[in-house]
Structures are given as C-alpha cells and as structure tokens.
Motif scaffolding. Structure first.
Motif: not given
Length: 390
Positions: A49-57, A176-186
C-alpha cells in the motif's frame, strides 16, 4: 529547438512517498522546466500500500505524458544500485517528436486457454516497446516468446517486477493508475533514436555440439553422447581452480544462427540447467532445444558478466558511431548486484561509462526482457538496456 534530455533521481527512506518526492525533483532538474514525455518510477522495500502511494505521488509530480513503474527488489539511479531497503528511483525524458501509447495487459483464463488483452496494434512508426510484468499473474514467457510474430518484429525491453514474496503484492503503475496484476508498458514510436543492448554475462567453454537426441526441454544427447558427459568434458577443459565455480554457473547456449562460421558467447541464447538425470545423463534446460540445433556450454560468473557487459556496450558504441547518447533505462537481474559483484553499483556504472551518459535508471528484476538474435526473449542473470540518442 527541443532535444532529447534525460534525468534520473534516487532517494532512500522508510517514508517512500517523501523519497519519491526527492527522486522526482532530482530527475526533473536536468530537464530545465520542460515537461517529460516518458517517465519511469521504481519503488523498493515498502509495503504494497505504501509502494502504491509512492508510485501515484511520483506520477502526479512528474506530470509526464506517460509514466510507467513497478515495485522491485532493488532500484537503480544516480550511479548506484540499492537492494533490499526502502528506496525510489525515477527516470524522466524529453523525447521530441515521440509517439507514446501506454497499455495495461490483463489475462483471461478459461479451462483450456489463456488470452492476453490490451496490447495496442503495431503501427508503421513504432520503434520499441517497454514491458513491466507481474511474475505471479502474467504469462510472461509465452507472451514474450510469441511477441516477435504478434507484434511483427517490434523489439521489447523491460523486466519482471521483483521483491514480492507472494501473489497479490506486486504493484504496477501506468499513467497514474496502480494495478496489482498483469503487465504495463508503452510503445515508443516516431523519430526517436533508441537502441536495445542485451548482456547475458557468459563466456563459452568446451566445444559446440549438434543436438542428436532431445524431447522438448530435455537435452538427452549431444554429438551422440549423453549431454551430462559433454557438460563434464566442458568443465574439465578449464583450469582446476575454475572448475568449481564453473559448475555453479554452468549454462547451455543455444546457437542463434546455425549458419555462422564462428561464434562467441553473444551468438548463443543462454539458458539455465534446471535438473540433471544422473541415470540417463540428460539435462533439463529452460527452453525447447530441437534435434539438429547447435549448443555450447557457457559459464556465468562475475568476471564473465563484467567482460560481456563491457564488450556489448563497446560494440554498440562502435555501431552507433558518432551518435551521442542522452540516457538509458537499465533492467538488471536481481541475481546480479551484490549477489554477483562486489557492489550493487556495478551494472549502472558500467552502462554510464560505456554509453558516456549520466541519465541511467531502472531496477533489479526477477527476469529481464530483451531481443537476442532478432527475437524477444525472457532472460535470467542478464542486463538489458534501452539507450536513447541525444
């Protein structure tokens, strides 16, 4: 006139949101007020939960057109590698003329199949894709192996999020969106000078052999003799003082080009030995090895990894000629760092020196993604680099 500019930032501290604030400020400073086009954020040593907050911030403060990120065993930036403690690394780049298409990949499973949804269609001016995946929920091996065909040759670079001891604890960030599963990229496109560099960190030992008997990933015979016997012969060819370390770091190299007259370590795809059948002499390796393929045993150790990274970076700079580099993303295996070298800073310092840049950041991954022999692959104990021209 806008030019490619890259900045990186690193901050440590149990308050990872505050660390993210400091790392973002450091990464933005070289951009001199320009809004970044692409940014990446990596968080280590924090509760989910703290990592998610840091990522969003960090995403909020960066205000980049596209922001990617994930949790990790360790982070890389500012010429340092930090493992196992609360820390945040940030990479930000101004990329004139770039086209960016971010994505989140989701997995749908049925009784007899797996489908991956969310990958954008390939476009003519696409140059490279960056992929960050959750190893617990995403079929990264199958997806990456099939991506060369499905993406019509588009190279992929990235890594598997590391540091989560069990499923559900990985955190992935995209825009800006945090996910718990899958993969992200560009997918990166347009008139952007970008290059992939992969260092598998191995050296060849013994002789190359033709596979004369195999079944899937079971390597039974090489040149008519049990594969284990050939492996023992290869290790025995080394000085006695090196043999113990060679056994611990032994790999199977699968030739990329069967028609090459000469091959070095970079001409083989390195795969680990998962199991040994002492009765039959067969080896279980981390890939399918067909009959007729050429293989050679490889050794992976600190010296080999150091030399290979230096060589591939030097070869890349020779190919690039007079083109100056602005910065790079670095995905280094979590089995490298202090587990392989005297310092966790080894890879980032080598990349900074080899490319002649300061803007290098990334993370220690649980598997690295990068093309070898024109095909996208998932690696282990590897360093993969995405270098951007000035």
């Amino acid at each position: 006139m806008r030019r490619t500019t890259v900045g990186d930032g690193l901050a440590l501290g149990e308050d990872v949101v505050a660390a993210a604030e400091h790392a973002v400020a450091a990464a933005l400073a070289p951009l001199r007020g320009e809004r970044p086009d692409l940014a990446c954020v990596f968080v280590s040593g924090a509760e989910p939960q703290d990592a998610a907050r840091a990522l969003r911030h960090a995403a909020d403060r960066l205000e980049a057109h596209t922001v990617l990120g994930c949790t990790a065993h360790g982070v890389i930036a500012a010429g340092r590698g930090i493992e196992g403690v609360a820390s945040v690394s940030v990479w930000a780049a101004v990329l004139p003329g770039v086209s960016l298409r971010a994505f989140h990949l989701e997995v749908i499973r049925t009784a007899d199949s797996i489908a991956v949804l969310g990958m954008p269609e390939r476009q003519d001016d696409d140059v490279v894709g960056v992929l960050l995946a959750d190893p617990w929920s995403f079929p990264v091996d199958g997806f990456v192996t099939g991506s060369t065909e499905s993406l019509h040759g588009l190279p992929l670079v990235g890594g598997l999020a590391s540091g989560a001891p069990r499923a559900g604890q990985t955190r992935l960030l995209v825009d800006g969106r945090v996910h718990e599963r899958g993969a992200v990229g560009v997918i990166v496109g347009g008139p952007v000078g970008v290059h992939t560099v992969v260092s598998q960190g191995c050296r060849t030992i013994g002789h190359p052999y033709t596979v004369t008997r195999s079944a899937g990933s079971t390597l039974a015979e090489l040149g008519g003799k049990p594969a284990l016997l050939r492996a023992q012969d290869a290790v025995s060819s080394l000085p006695e003082a090196e043999q113990g370390a060679a056994v611990r770091g032994l790999q199977v190299g699968i030739a990329i080009d069967e028609y090459a007259d000469e091959r070095g370590s970079g001409d083989y795809l390195a795969r680990g030995i998962a199991a040994v059948d002492q009765q039959t002499g067969a080896l279980e390796v981390g890939d399918v090895v067909p009959v007729g393929a050429t293989v050679q045993f490889l050794v992976r150790d600190a010296d080999a990894a150091h030399e290979d990274l230096a060589q591939v970076l030097a070869a890349f700079r020779a190919r690039a000629g007079l083109q100056a580099m602005a910065g790079a993303l670095l995905f280094s295996c979590n089995g490298r760092g202090r587990a392989m070298f005297p310092s966790a800073d080894h890879d980032v310092l080598a990349v900074r020196g080899g490319l002649g840049v300061e803007g290098v950041a990334g993370f220690f991954a649980a598997g690295e993604i990068g093309p070898v022999g024109g095909r996208n692959q998932v690696h282990g104990f590897t360093a993969t680099v995405l270098a951007f021209e000035s």
